[in-house]
Motif scaffolding. Structure first.
Motif, PDB file in Angstrom:
ATOM      1  N   VAL A  85     -10.738 -36.357 -16.312  1.00 51.44           N
ATOM      2  CA  VAL A  85      -9.719 -36.168 -17.234  1.00 51.44           C
ATOM      3  C   VAL A  85      -9.988 -36.811 -18.486  1.00 51.44           C
ATOM      4  CG1 VAL A  85      -7.368 -36.973 -17.460  1.00 51.44           C
ATOM      5  CG2 VAL A  85      -7.976 -36.045 -15.243  1.00 51.44           C
ATOM      6  N   GLY A  86     -10.625 -38.052 -18.453  1.00 53.15           N
ATOM      7  CA  GLY A  86     -10.830 -38.774 -19.665  1.00 53.15           C
ATOM      8  C   GLY A  86     -11.926 -37.981 -20.503  1.00 53.15           C
ATOM      9  N   MET A  87     -12.937 -37.441 -19.821  1.00 51.57           N
ATOM     10  CA  MET A  87     -14.008 -36.663 -20.708  1.00 51.57           C
ATOM     11  C   MET A  87     -13.178 -35.401 -21.352  1.00 51.57           C
ATOM     12  SD  MET A  87     -17.544 -35.037 -19.221  1.00 51.57           S
ATOM     13  CE  MET A  87     -16.278 -33.603 -18.146  1.00 51.57           C
ATOM     14  N   LEU A  88     -12.471 -34.689 -20.717  1.00 50.22           N
ATOM     15  CA  LEU A  88     -11.669 -33.587 -21.158  1.00 50.22           C
ATOM     16  C   LEU A  88     -10.830 -34.068 -22.456  1.00 50.22           C
ATOM     17  CD1 LEU A  88     -10.830 -31.723 -18.082  1.00 50.22           C
ATOM     18  CD2 LEU A  88     -12.500 -31.034 -19.533  1.00 50.22           C
ATOM     19  N   ALA A  89     -10.077 -34.950 -22.221  1.00 48.30           N
ATOM     20  CA  ALA A  89      -9.145 -35.793 -23.228  1.00 48.30           C
ATOM     21  C   ALA A  89      -9.893 -36.042 -24.431  1.00 48.30           C
ATOM     22  CB  ALA A  89      -8.383 -36.742 -22.654  1.00 48.30           C
ATOM     23  N   ALA A 108      -3.952 -26.339 -30.280  1.00 52.72           N
ATOM     24  CA  ALA A 108      -3.064 -26.802 -29.066  1.00 52.72           C
ATOM     25  C   ALA A 108      -2.404 -25.614 -28.415  1.00 52.72           C
ATOM     26  CB  ALA A 108      -2.164 -27.773 -29.608  1.00 52.72           C
ATOM     27  N   ILE A 109      -2.096 -24.595 -29.429  1.00 48.29           N
ATOM     28  CA  ILE A 109      -1.502 -23.505 -28.672  1.00 48.29           C
ATOM     29  C   ILE A 109      -2.397 -22.631 -27.824  1.00 48.29           C
ATOM     30  CG2 ILE A 109      -0.318 -21.179 -29.310  1.00 48.29           C
ATOM     31  CD1 ILE A 109       0.906 -22.447 -31.843  1.00 48.29           C
ATOM     32  N   VAL A 110      -3.689 -22.309 -28.311  1.00 43.96           N
ATOM     33  CA  VAL A 110      -4.645 -21.673 -27.346  1.00 43.96           C
ATOM     34  C   VAL A 110      -4.859 -22.593 -26.012  1.00 43.96           C
ATOM     35  CG1 VAL A 110      -7.039 -20.961 -27.460  1.00 43.96           C
ATOM     36  CG2 VAL A 110      -5.640 -20.459 -29.361  1.00 43.96           C
ATOM     37  N   ILE A 111      -4.654 -23.440 -26.160  1.00 46.67           N
ATOM     38  CA  ILE A 111      -5.381 -24.469 -25.167  1.00 46.67           C
ATOM     39  C   ILE A 111      -4.146 -24.339 -23.997  1.00 46.67           C
ATOM     40  CG2 ILE A 111      -5.665 -26.844 -24.142  1.00 46.67           C
ATOM     41  CD1 ILE A 111      -7.388 -27.307 -26.486  1.00 46.67           C
ATOM     42  N   THR A 112      -2.757 -24.639 -24.502  1.00 47.61           N
ATOM     43  CA  THR A 112      -1.558 -24.596 -23.552  1.00 47.61           C
ATOM     44  C   THR A 112      -1.598 -23.099 -22.980  1.00 47.61           C
ATOM     45  OG1 THR A 112      -0.500 -25.859 -25.071  1.00 47.61           O
ATOM     46  CG2 THR A 112       0.975 -24.634 -23.779  1.00 47.61           C
ATOM     47  N   SER A 131     -15.699 -21.482  -3.383  1.00 44.52           N
ATOM     48  CA  SER A 131     -16.784 -21.648  -4.334  1.00 44.52           C
ATOM     49  C   SER A 131     -16.268 -20.672  -5.740  1.00 44.52           C
ATOM     50  CB  SER A 131     -17.754 -20.630  -3.604  1.00 44.52           C
ATOM     51  OG  SER A 131     -17.320 -19.429  -3.415  1.00 44.52           O
ATOM     52  N   SER A 132     -15.665 -19.553  -5.635  1.00 45.07           N
ATOM     53  CA  SER A 132     -15.171 -19.148  -6.692  1.00 45.07           C
ATOM     54  C   SER A 132     -14.124 -20.007  -7.680  1.00 45.07           C
ATOM     55  CB  SER A 132     -14.071 -17.823  -6.513  1.00 45.07           C
ATOM     56  OG  SER A 132     -15.098 -16.902  -5.817  1.00 45.07           O
ATOM     57  N   LEU A 133     -13.245 -20.592  -7.057  1.00 38.07           N
ATOM     58  CA  LEU A 133     -12.258 -21.786  -7.737  1.00 38.07           C
ATOM     59  C   LEU A 133     -13.369 -22.722  -8.423  1.00 38.07           C
ATOM     60  CD1 LEU A 133      -9.653 -22.847  -8.509  1.00 38.07           C
ATOM     61  CD2 LEU A 133      -9.500 -23.942  -6.278  1.00 38.07           C
ATOM     62  N   ALA A 134     -14.182 -23.246  -7.644  1.00 33.37           N
ATOM     63  CA  ALA A 134     -15.017 -24.339  -8.214  1.00 33.37           C
ATOM     64  C   ALA A 134     -15.980 -23.739  -9.461  1.00 33.37           C
ATOM     65  CB  ALA A 134     -16.155 -24.758  -7.290  1.00 33.37           C
ATOM     66  N   VAL A 135     -16.418 -22.428  -9.184  1.00 34.01           N
ATOM     67  CA  VAL A 135     -17.262 -22.041 -10.650  1.00 34.01           C
ATOM     68  C   VAL A 135     -16.149 -21.740 -11.936  1.00 34.01           C
ATOM     69  CG1 VAL A 135     -17.966 -19.752 -11.313  1.00 34.01           C
ATOM     70  CG2 VAL A 135     -18.685 -20.514  -9.109  1.00 34.01           C
ATOM     71  N   ILE A 136     -14.994 -21.360 -11.456  1.00 32.86           N
ATOM     72  CA  ILE A 136     -13.977 -21.273 -12.738  1.00 32.86           C
ATOM     73  C   ILE A 136     -13.641 -22.682 -13.388  1.00 32.86           C
ATOM     74  CG2 ILE A 136     -11.495 -20.694 -13.364  1.00 32.86           C
ATOM     75  CD1 ILE A 136     -11.627 -18.575 -10.990  1.00 32.86           C
ATOM     76  N   LEU A 137     -13.244 -23.626 -12.561  1.00 29.67           N
ATOM     77  CA  LEU A 137     -13.229 -24.756 -12.790  1.00 29.67           C
ATOM     78  C   LEU A 137     -14.260 -25.505 -13.945  1.00 29.67           C
ATOM     79  CD1 LEU A 137     -11.037 -26.474 -10.278  1.00 29.67           C
ATOM     80  CD2 LEU A 137     -10.158 -25.654 -12.292  1.00 29.67           C
ATOM     81  N   GLY A 138     -15.470 -25.487 -13.233  1.00 27.38           N
ATOM     82  CA  GLY A 138     -16.677 -25.627 -13.887  1.00 27.38           C
ATOM     83  C   GLY A 138     -16.884 -25.084 -15.235  1.00 27.38           C
ATOM     84  N   LEU A 139     -16.572 -23.793 -15.291  1.00 26.44           N
ATOM     85  CA  LEU A 139     -16.826 -22.880 -16.602  1.00 26.44           C
ATOM     86  C   LEU A 139     -15.873 -23.598 -17.607  1.00 26.44           C
ATOM     87  CD1 LEU A 139     -17.951 -20.663 -18.183  1.00 26.44           C
ATOM     88  CD2 LEU A 139     -16.308 -19.104 -17.012  1.00 26.44           C
ATOM     89  N   CYS A 140     -14.457 -23.747 -17.280  1.00 27.82           N
ATOM     90  CA  CYS A 140     -13.543 -24.399 -18.166  1.00 27.82           C
ATOM     91  C   CYS A 140     -14.055 -25.733 -18.702  1.00 27.82           C
ATOM     92  CB  CYS A 140     -12.250 -24.361 -17.544  1.00 27.82           C
ATOM     93  SG  CYS A 140     -11.537 -22.977 -17.142  1.00 27.82           S
ATOM     94  N   VAL A 141     -14.454 -26.494 -17.773  1.00 26.26           N
ATOM     95  CA  VAL A 141     -15.144 -27.892 -18.255  1.00 26.26           C
ATOM     96  C   VAL A 141     -16.243 -27.940 -19.309  1.00 26.26           C
ATOM     97  CG1 VAL A 141     -16.147 -29.802 -17.456  1.00 26.26           C
ATOM     98  CG2 VAL A 141     -14.325 -28.960 -16.182  1.00 26.26           C
ATOM     99  N   VAL A 142     -17.236 -26.741 -19.119  1.00 25.87           N
ATOM    100  CA  VAL A 142     -18.226 -26.512 -19.815  1.00 25.87           C
ATOM    101  C   VAL A 142     -17.902 -26.175 -21.207  1.00 25.87           C
ATOM    102  CG1 VAL A 142     -20.313 -25.082 -20.274  1.00 25.87           C
ATOM    103  CG2 VAL A 142     -20.073 -26.165 -17.941  1.00 25.87           C
ATOM    104  N   ILE A 143     -16.947 -25.235 -21.130  1.00 32.14           N
ATOM    105  CA  ILE A 143     -16.239 -24.901 -22.595  1.00 32.14           C
ATOM    106  C   ILE A 143     -15.649 -25.704 -23.444  1.00 32.14           C
ATOM    107  CG2 ILE A 143     -14.689 -23.158 -23.707  1.00 32.14           C
ATOM    108  CD1 ILE A 143     -15.053 -21.199 -21.217  1.00 32.14           C
ATOM    109  N   VAL A 144     -14.789 -26.850 -22.627  1.00 33.50           N
ATOM    110  CA  VAL A 144     -14.189 -27.970 -23.513  1.00 33.50           C
ATOM    111  C   VAL A 144     -15.164 -28.796 -24.107  1.00 33.50           C
ATOM    112  CG1 VAL A 144     -12.770 -29.789 -23.222  1.00 33.50           C
ATOM    113  CG2 VAL A 144     -12.097 -27.458 -22.334  1.00 33.50           C
ATOM    114  N   VAL A 145     -16.181 -29.165 -22.978  1.00 37.14           N
ATOM    115  CA  VAL A 145     -17.312 -30.018 -23.500  1.00 37.14           C
ATOM    116  C   VAL A 145     -18.156 -29.632 -24.571  1.00 37.14           C
ATOM    117  CG1 VAL A 145     -19.503 -31.457 -22.790  1.00 37.14           C
ATOM    118  CG2 VAL A 145     -17.453 -31.199 -21.153  1.00 37.14           C
TER     119      VAL A 145
END
Length: 270
Positions: A85-89, A108-112, A131-145
């Motif tokens: 959470v800290g890394m994403l923030a 902010a609108i796009v992220i919401t 496994s599919s859920l983990a891939v989706i969440l991992g992709l979101c984290v990669v995009i934000v980072v």
């Protein structure tokens, strides 16, 4: 003698019938035994009712790891979640700080919207594999980072003016204005309507107060003049002003809209 002679074939015939009957009985018993063997069920060895039966103490086929299950997981899960959470923030904040107020609002609108749409899709697919859920969440984290890394340079406050064309005046100041970055995103603790007086000519502005704030003019002819509250620099600067009213504000996205803006009223020189 004539009476005994005919009886012998009858006896032999009777013996033959008995032998045939015996053969049929043996074959029938053999067939019955074979059928019984075919339908027999192996129930295991017979155990006497008074003999105790040992029962295995291991229940289940999985390996029990009490240290991992009872100690490590309860500690690691919240710690890793807080780090994520800290890394994403931090990375989302970099995206906001790198652009203008409009860009921050659009981001902010796009992220919401992305969060709402993603949550709706996940709710519509309750049987999604882990496994599919983990891939989706991992992709979101990669995009934000990745977005945070791209905006790392523009979001860092170097303390230097990035605008070109502004040249600070030389010579002594005719007046000095001290502006304090107050609590609650204000100048001198007055939201929106803080006013400072100065005399026409070279005006020195000193910026103090809470950290992580800036001070700039909205007038195009003063573009490039920007001060920073401590500990960033520069904390003071000179600007040449004519008689009139000038608008000042904090350039950090969202601060001016929250009340961190005011005016400098410049009177004629004595």
């Amino acid at each position: 003698m004539s009476d005994d002679t005919p009886e012998a074939p009858a006896a032999e015939e009777g013996s033959a019938d008995e032998a045939a009957s015996g053969s049929v009985a043996v074959v029938s018993q053999a067939d019955d035994g074979q059928a019984a063997d075919e339908h027999a069920v192996d129930v295991g060895p017979d155990v006497a009712h008074d003999v105790p039966i040992a029962i295995s103490g291991e229940i289940g086929t999985g390996e029990h790891k009490p240290i991992k299950d009872r100690l490590l997981l309860p500690l690691l899960v919240p710690v890793l979640s807080a780090i994520a959470v800290g890394m994403l923030a931090v990375n989302i904040s970099r995206v906001f700080l790198a652009g203008s107020e409009d860009a921050a609002l659009i981001s902010a609108i796009v992220i919401t919207l992305a969060i709402l749409i993603g949550a709706s899709l996940l709710a519509a697919a309750p049987h999604m594999k882990s496994s599919s859920l983990a891939v989706i969440l991992g992709l979101c984290v990669v995009i934000v980072v990745f977005g945070g890394l791209l905006t790392l340079g523009p979001s860092i406050d170097t303390g230097e003016s990035e605008a070109s064309g502004y040249v600070a005046p030389t010579g002594p100041a005719t007046s000095t204005v001290t502006v304090q970055a107050g609590a609650g995103l204000t100048f001198d603790s007055v939201p929106f309507k803080s006013n400072f007086a100065a005399t026409a000519g070279v005006v020195q502005i000193d910026y103090t107060g809470d950290p992580s704030h800036t001070l700039a003019f909205r007038e195009p002819e003063l573009a490039g003049f920007e001060l920073h509250s401590p500990p960033a620099k520069p904390q003071s600067g000179k600007v040449e002003l004519k008689a009139g009213v000038y608008d000042i504000y904090c350039t950090i996205p969202g601060h001016a809209a929250a009340g961190m803006e005011g005016t400098i009223t410049v009177g004629p020189a004595a």
